[in-house]
Structures are given as C-alpha cells and as structure tokens.
Write an enzyme that holds these catalytic residues in place. Structure first.
Site, mmCIF file in Angstrom:
data_model
loop_
_atom_site.group_PDB
_atom_site.id
_atom_site.type_symbol
_atom_site.label_atom_id
_atom_site.label_comp_id
_atom_site.label_asym_id
_atom_site.label_seq_id
_atom_site.Cartn_x
_atom_site.Cartn_y
_atom_site.Cartn_z
ATOM 1 N N GLU A 1 14.959 3.859 16.284
ATOM 2 C CA GLU A 1 13.762 3.045 16.456
ATOM 3 C C GLU A 1 13.650 2.133 15.228
ATOM 4 O OE1 GLU A 1 10.199 5.321 17.984
ATOM 5 O OE2 GLU A 1 11.510 6.977 17.426
ATOM 6 N N ARG B 1 19.443 19.161 13.083
ATOM 7 C CA ARG B 1 19.187 18.052 12.169
ATOM 8 C C ARG B 1 19.855 18.319 10.822
ATOM 9 N NH1 ARG B 1 13.000 16.238 11.896
ATOM 10 N NH2 ARG B 1 14.030 14.924 10.366
ATOM 11 N N LYS C 1 9.993 9.427 8.364
ATOM 12 C CA LYS C 1 9.858 7.980 8.157
ATOM 13 C C LYS C 1 8.407 7.592 7.872
ATOM 14 C CE LYS C 1 12.295 6.391 11.748
ATOM 15 N NZ LYS C 1 12.911 5.381 12.654
#
Length: 571
Positions: free
Chosen positions: A46, A270, A280
């Site tokens: 994104e 992850r 983020k």
C-alpha cells in the site's frame, strides 16, 4: 520473467533455503495445478509509507520463488485509500525494490481495476449478495458482535435489489456525503470469523486520488480489492503474512461468487526484529512529530533508512534467507542482521584512517617541514583492491582515548614512556604532555625510531599496540554521525502501563561529532561507497554532504556480538 540481480550468486546463506512455500509451488508445478500457466506472484504494498525491513522478506519471497520456477512477479500498488497515499511513497517503493535487487514483470495498480471492481460490485448486488447500508461506522461496529457473540442484521440488510442498485449508482455519482452510506457484502452475521460478518466493500470518500484524480468518490475497501486484483493478474500464489490468514475465507468468497480466477493465498510468518518497530502508523508518527529527520533517517528500519546508513542489499537478502520462512510468528535478533552486514562490508569496504576525537601528537625528533608517504593496503580481504599512499608528517592526530597520562592496568596504548606502533609508519614513544589552563591534555610530545619505518623494528622488538593516525597538515575535517538503536527495549511493544512507544526512544540514538580528522583520500569519497575506518567501524557518506562539509554516517561499529554468540553456541 521475474529477475533478480545476483540474488543467487553470492554467499551460500543468500541462496534459497528449503521451506513450505517452495514445497507448495513445486508440487503445484509437478501436478500442473494451473495447467501450462507460468507461476505468477506479486508484491502488493500500500503506498501509504516507506518500505521497511519487514517488507524485505515479502519482496525476497515473491521474487526469488517466481524466478526459481521460471515465473513472473508483478509490483502492484494496492492504492485504495487516497487520504493516506502519495506519489512520493510510490516512487520510493519502486526505488527500494530495485535497490534490493529485483525487477518486476508488470507495474500494476489496484486503481487500474476500479472500473472492473465496480462492475463486479453491481453483479453481487444484482444477485442479492451485496446491499447498501445507512448505518454509521460506529453502528456497524456495534452490530458486528464480538468473538464470543454473533452480530445482528442491519435494518437495511433486506433492501430490494432495485433499491440497492439505485443507491449504489447514486453513491458513485457523488450524491451523498462521506460516511453516509456503504456497500456491504451479504454473507453471515453469525459467522465465527468476524471478517465474514457482512464486510464493507465500498465507502464514500470525496478525496482526490494520486492517479485517478476526482474520477471516483467511492473507493473499494482493501479486503474487497485485494483478492480480485490478484485474480485479474492471474496470480497463482498469493503469498502474504500471517495476519491475513483470517481474511482468506473472505477473499475466497468473493472469488467464488464472481466465478473468477482462483488465486491461492498462502500465509507465512512476519519478519520481526528486536529493537525495531514495524508499524507504518507509528513510523509515520515519528516522522510527523520530527522525532527523526524523515523516512530515510538512518535510525529508521525503512529500506531507505538502512540504505542511507550504509546497509547493503546483499546483506539484507542474506539475513532474510537465513531468518527462514515458517508458519509461526517469532522475533529475530537484530544482531544477526548486523553480523551479515559486517561480514559483507569486511569484504567490500575500503580501509581508511579517521580520528573521531583528535588529540595532537608532535614527534619532536622528526624533521620539521618533512612529508613522506607510507604505503597502506586498501582492503586486506581483497588484494585486488591495491594500495594507496598516505602522507605522514611531524604532527599527527590520534584518538583521544589512545593516550592516558596515568594508564590503568593492561592499558597497552600510548602513555608516558610506552612505545606503540603507528600503523604502517613508525614506532613512537610518549615523552611529555602539554595542558591547557583547565588541565586538559592538548598535545602529546613523542620521539620516533627512524629504523622502524613500515611498522617493524630491525632489532625485532615487539610492541603491544598498533594505533591509527592522520597527518595534521594533510587532514580533512568532517562531521561524523554515530547511530545506535532507536529504542531502549528489545521489544518496543513491551510497555508498562501508561507508557507510549515514544517513552522508550533512545536519547543517545545519534551522536554528532563536528570536527573529526580524516586522511586526505576521503575528500574524494562518493555516495554509495563503503569504508572501514580502521579500529573505529564501518561508514558511508551521507547525502547531507556538501563540497565544504563532508558528512559520514556510521553503519556499524566493528564489534560483532552475533558472531561471538554463534561461536559459543556452535550455531
């Protein structure tokens, strides 16, 4: 075809390791699950922030596995939220992927598919599988239920197909204000998976998109757009991190209801790293509140921050490969990354002499006005790097810590009456000191042995310390920035009651040394080059450098804790 730059031709650690993802793809190829179609993967960030070290794992997995099986990888921006997305992020994500060593087959955007996604939404409405809801966002949350209690139907859930079509088309035309209506999938408000409780597909948002401008005032939710975007691109293996496992049934539901290409989603763990924060939202807060100098601050875990600090893509790829791929989230010690970075820089970094905290040394019996040049290896690990000539003169600088007027036990560096070696130059012995009015030592006066040129004495006598130095007459001045970990805790999420992650920021994460003294060859340093300042650490030039002021960032100190851990444990 997805391509990599030297991804499989470097150290053994950087080559692909066996893992369940590779096994799944290998079996799908063997059984021709997708017929004669090539393996297709994608990296779908994104564009609402810069990439960080956690993204490096997803990048390496998608590109290297596709490459190994002769497939392709797309770079696709899931740009469905114009309020948080910027072209700056798009540009830097592309830069980071290429810097890491990969090139995509196709550059795609979810916004490329807005028209198709809208048509599919109309199809679901016509089939009675989606409806327009007038509940507010807070009311939708209340109606949704909890993990232990089922949700309840919206009072607008049973609108007619005709009414839903009319309202949705009018939403698209911009007739309604933001937040007044949404389009929801009609699935199951009693599902044990909260993602299946009539998830929102579209919201009204009168915001300018960085690519489509003001063409749209309704935007698809990520969970609606993501799976269909995979399907449009014929992604065979949609690999993502474990937090999306609960979303997989929803992605499958959309694909099955629409009857489109069935992309296969597979989740992996992850990459979490000690002393590192990978949210983020929180990284953006650090930037916006100016706790750091920007997304590329060398203390940040972003790829641009690591690059500016002097980390190399080769070391990051090796770290990611060694950390491995699993199905359970864990945390990897940052010292492992630092170990691979030191190992890489030890091979590639040119050596140089730099004195960070200078103390002047005067060699009383060295001829005044004389300059000679000593030959120094550019890199002992790489004989092909050759040698350079370094000027030596009567006055030099050494590190302030390399002299003690009253030495502690086992102190082998310079002190009154003690002889040491100046690297590649001469043996010197301290004789006396000069102090300022406050009693601080400002000069050390020495004598040298002319017969010890090159750093060895003809009579075979030994010294216990070799020190770096810089000729005072030829030294250049530079600003040095010493970086340390941004957080004081190994787990920045481990906070006491009432604490914020801002409360555990390391106040000593950056130290600026304004007037270090460097050997003159470093005047020709360039961005992207790596140096080992002997006995000090690894450094690189910072973009803040100007013709009048060179700035160097410390990538890492020479100490390698992880290597000692490996040796101790036999890992």
């Amino acid at each position: 075809m997805a391509t990599t730059i030297n991804a499989n031709t470097e150290s053994p650690e950087a080559r692909p390791q066996s893992n369940f993802l590779r096994d799944i793809i290998a079996e799908d190829v063997r059984t021709k699950k997708y017929g004669d179609a090539v393996i297709q993967t994608r990296f779908p960030p994104e564009p609402n922030g810069y990439l960080h070290i956690g993204h490096a794992k997803a990048i390496c997995i998608n590109f290297t596995l596709a490459d190994e099986f002769g497939g392709r990888t797309n770079l696709r921006f899931d740009d469905t939220n114009p309020e948080k997305e910027e072209q700056e992020y798009v540009d830097n994500i592309m830069k980071d992927v290429r810097w890491l060593g990969f090139e995509w087959e196709s550059l795609c955007y979810a916004s490329d598919y807005f028209g198709q996604l809208y048509e599919w939404a109309l199809k679901l409405i016509k089939e009675g599988k989606a409806y327009v809801d007038d509940l507010s966002a807070e009311e939708i949350r209340q109606y949704r239920g909890t993990l232990t209690e089922p949700g309840k139907d919206s009072p607008y859930r049973n609108r007619t197909v005709e009414e839903n079509l009319d309202l949705f088309v009018r939403m698209k035309k911009g007739e309604f204000p933001d937040g007044s209506r949404v389009l929801r999938a009609k699935i199951d408000m009693a599902s044990p998976n909260l993602n299946m409780r009539d998830p929102v597909m579209y919201r009204i948002l009168h915001a300018t998109h960085h690519r489509t401008g003001d063409d749209w005032c309704i935007y698809p939710m990520y969970d609606y757009a993501h799976g269909q975007s995979d399907s449009i691109e014929n992604v065979t293996h949609s690999m993502c991190s474990l937090e999306f496992a609960d979303h997989q049934p929803l992605y499958r539901w959309y694909i099955e209801q629409l009857g489109i290409f069935p992309s296969q989603q597979i989740e992996f763990d992850r990459l979490n790293v000690t002393y590192t924060l990978l949210s983020k939202r929180k990284l953006l807060q650090l930037v916006q509140e100016e706790r750091v100098s920007g997304w590329d601050d060398p203390r940040m875990p972003t790829l641009s921050g690591l690059r500016r600090r002097g980390f190399t893509p080769e070391a990051i790829r090796t770290f990611v490969a060694t950390a491995g791929v699993g199905r359970t989230n864990g945390t990897t010690d940052i010292e492992m990354l630092e170990h691979f970075q030191r190992d890489d820089l030890n091979r590639r970094a040119s050596r140089a002499m730099a004195v960070l905290r200078p103390l002047k040394v005067v060699i009383d019996n060295y001829p005044e006005g004389q300059t000679e040049f000593v030959e120094v290896q550019n890199n002992p690990e790489d004989p092909s790097a050759g040698t350079r000539q370094v000027p030596f003169s009567r006055e030099i600088y050494i590190e302030h810590d390399d002299f003690r007027e009253v030495p502690p036990p086992k102190y082998y560096r310079l002190s009154p009456g003690k002889e040491v070696r100046l690297r590649n130059a001469y043996f010197v012995t301290a004789r006396r000191v000069v102090k300022d009015a406050e009693g601080n030592i400002v000069e050390v006066h020495c004598t040298y042995d002319p017969a010890s040129r090159g750093g060895n004495s003809p009579d075979g006598r030994k010294v216990k310390s070799t020190m770096h130095w810089v000729s005072a007459a030829h030294a250049i001045s530079a600003e040095i920035r010493l970086y340390d970990r941004l957080f004081t805790k190994a787990d920045p999420s481990d906070l006491e009651e009432g604490q914020s992650f801002l409360d555990i920021l390391n106040p000593n994460s950056m130290e600026i040394i304004a007037d270090a003294k460097l050997e003159p060859a470093l005047a020709n340093a360039r961005l992207g080059e790596h140096y080992q300042f002997e006995r000090v650490g690894y450094f690189c030039m910072d973009p803040d450098s100007t013709p009048d002021q060179i700035v160097f960032n410390r990538t890492l100190a020479l100490k390698d804790t992880w290597a000692r851990v490996e040796k101790k444990t036999g890992a």
